[in-house]
Scaffold this active site. Sequence first.
Site, PDB file in Angstrom:
ATOM      1  N   CYS A  59       0.834  -1.214   0.000  1.00 25.84           N
ATOM      2  CA  CYS A  59       0.000   0.000   0.000  1.00 25.84           C
ATOM      3  C   CYS A  59       0.868   1.262   0.000  1.00 25.84           C
ATOM      4  CB  CYS A  59      -0.922  -0.021   1.217  1.00 25.84           C
ATOM      5  SG  CYS A  59      -1.690   1.547   1.613  1.00 25.84           S
ATOM      6  N   CYS A  62       0.190   3.596   2.884  1.00 24.44           N
ATOM      7  CA  CYS A  62       0.761   3.071   4.131  1.00 24.44           C
ATOM      8  C   CYS A  62       2.249   3.417   4.230  1.00 24.44           C
ATOM      9  CB  CYS A  62       0.573   1.558   4.203  1.00 24.44           C
ATOM     10  SG  CYS A  62      -1.142   1.012   4.049  1.00 24.44           S
ATOM     11  N   CYS A 415      -1.758   2.900  -9.002  1.00 19.60           N
ATOM     12  CA  CYS A 415      -2.568   2.057  -8.114  1.00 19.60           C
ATOM     13  C   CYS A 415      -2.646   0.619  -8.636  1.00 19.60           C
ATOM     14  CB  CYS A 415      -3.967   2.650  -7.994  1.00 19.60           C
ATOM     15  SG  CYS A 415      -5.198   1.538  -7.302  1.00 19.60           S
TER      16      CYS A 415
END
Length: 506
Positions: A59, A62, A415
């Site tokens: 991620c 993250c 992404c």
Amino acid sequence: MNFAAFALTMRGSVPLALLCALALTLGDRRDVLELGDEEFEYLAAEHETLLVMFHAPWCGHCKKLAPDFAKAASRLKGSVQLAKVDCTANPDTCKGFGASAYPLLKVFRNGVDAGSYTGPRTADGIVQYMRTQTGPDSVPLRTEEDLQAFVNNYDPSIVGFFPPGSTGLPEFLKAAAQLREQFRFAHSVEPDLGGPHSLDPPLGVPQTLQQHVVLFRPPRLSSRFEEGSVLFTDPVSVASLRRFFRDSLYGLCPHLTLENKERLRVRDLLTVYYDLDYRRNPTGSKYWRNRVMKVASRYSSRGLSFAVANKHDFLSELEEDFGLGMSEATELPVVTIKTRLGHKFTMREEFTRDGSSLERFLDDYFSGLLKRFIKSQTIPEINNSPVKVLVAESFEEVVNQPEKDVLVQFFSPRCPHCKKLTPVYTELAEQLYLDPNLIIAEMDATANDVPLGYDVQGFPTIYFAPVGKKDQPIRYEGTREVRDFLKFLKRESRRPLVLNGVREEL
């Protein structure tokens, strides 16, 4: 091997500065507790207050948050424990707390889920927010020294003064319990405390029996253009106090920060960015703010709020959202306006020390003469593929066609979920390509402004803009398979779909 032993082993072959940096990094990591499925329940229960980050190694958000999270853990050590859970290795715990999008931050009290973390995601913001989660909702004050120590703070302070047995104190404490995450509260029942900050009492009521609430602005924001404190004059209730805080907290020209930006930007806001730093350069910080406040005092009644901010905190935003390349060579402020509708304007004229250029900018804004700034890619010359490419400049023209239903995906080129969705989304568009009433589209939300009404916090985010309800787009929450998209479109569209050239029955 601990760090001391490692340092002795490497002495002479690794520079001391590098060893120190490594020590700090390792220390930060140790301050963040790593929890798994097997030990989460009993270890979480050992901490009175615990902030947990549910994350995934792949991620990007993250990874971006991790350094600030670790710094905050070090600064909060001994008062609040920070922890993390790798959801790829511990799926049971993550599923149990609803962690499906990352990172998810939740607060726990003695092992019990106390709700999602709603504060800022910077080290300073996490520290400030989590400190509000410890200690009393409202700090009791007994002496004038207690009062001065409390209000002499970097942030605003709200203090209630109540006579013993006052009916207003319970309501004040209720408000403090509900709003402690946003504001600093203190109270006193000492009869001689707070008198200088009160109104003249009604005839026959001694000063010592009067109850009142005072908002103290931070001393660093003191200015001749507004009072340093504001007295609350309505009957004390949670609702009335909430309104008072909302309307009075920030004053004429507050300091916009990464931590309070969401609260300040609920209104149309003009922001002046410069080298603002009240700790290192209080004189220079006040110099420009006073010039802004002088102008703001003449326009504040016209529905526009004002703020000042450190340009270094918002460099990427100024460049990406307003197209402003910030030169380190100039000390002059830059000015932007962003409205609640998402409309953006920039002051192109150089900021003058007498404030005249800011006045001209405001006059043009209120006269409707300014051209909006829109971050947008170039409209594609050829756009005939099954998935139509949208950019900010073309979004309204395409999506808001009154006779067309539009399904639009907001994506990021980086992404992994978006990349995984691409073949599915393309297949969906190909099957519906001959439908004259439906458009399947996508827009890079990192390179284009997202229109008002579309809440895009992560990727991919998918919305359906139906005929007759363009101002009420519907967020797609289903699984990302062709059959599920088709079920959704059949349910939400008023007209039958044309699937592979064949019209479906409603």
